[in-house]
Design a protein around this motif. Structure first.
Motif: not given
Length: 183
Positions: A116-121, A143-154
């Motif tokens: 399974g994978t999730t966002r770091q936060d 690696a994980w784009p959010s709806s506001d355009g920011r990229l998060h670590d996965a």
């Protein structure tokens, strides 16, 4: 709190569309899912079939969440977990991870591991993975784009069948990079 897991059936397509479009999912690819999109996903077989299964998570008869298992014909299936906002923070995610792990390892003898994978936060999901005996195996930067355009670590987690059987966890070897100290 009594938690049950009920198999999804294609006849539940409208309930699933209402479930997915009736809440927000901040740690998924899209925070909001439209009813038409959810119906299309059901029609594509994403929730029911030889390679995919889904289960409603119910609490006192209410649909509190959904587990989606994918790639069940593969020795390393994946899962997706959604808990409705009103039920988050009650331990349902951790209980669901424990349940789905037992379900997969008991019912699919060729499965060697579950991922399974999730966002770091997503601290709650990371706790749920650990509660289920999963070990962090991957960290993907930006690696994980959010709806506001920011990229998060996965971050990726997995549990091995052998660890599940023995009740132990085998940590990942994070210090195996040849020559890493030679920079």
């Amino acid at each position: 709190m009594e938690i049950t897991y009920e198999p999804f059936e294609p006849a539940h397509a409208e309930r699933l569309a209402a479930f997915l479009s009736g809440d927000t999912w901040p740690f998924h690819g899209a925070d909001v899912v439209g009813e038409a999109e959810a119906r299309r996903w059901v029609a594509e077989g994403r929730y029911d079939g030889p390679d995919n299964r889904a289960f409603w998570i119910t609490v006192a008869g209410e649909r509190a969440g959904l587990i989606r298992l994918m790639d069940l014909c593969d020795p390393t299936p994946l899962f997706d977990l959604r808990i409705r906002a009103g039920y988050r923070g009650r331990g349902l995610g951790g209980a669901a991870v424990v349940w789905l792990t037992g379900y997969v390892f008991t019912g699919f003898p060729d499965v060697r591991r579950i991922e399974g994978t999730t966002r770091q936060d997503n601290a709650a999901m990371r706790r749920a993975f650990r509660r289920g005996g999963y070990v962090k195996e991957a960290h993907h930067r930006g690696a994980w784009p959010s709806s506001d355009g920011r990229l998060h670590d996965a971050v990726g987690y997995a549990v091995l069948r052998d660890d599940w059987i023995s009740g132990t966890t085998t940590p990942a070897d994070w210090d195996d990079e040849p020559g890493a100290g030679d920079r």
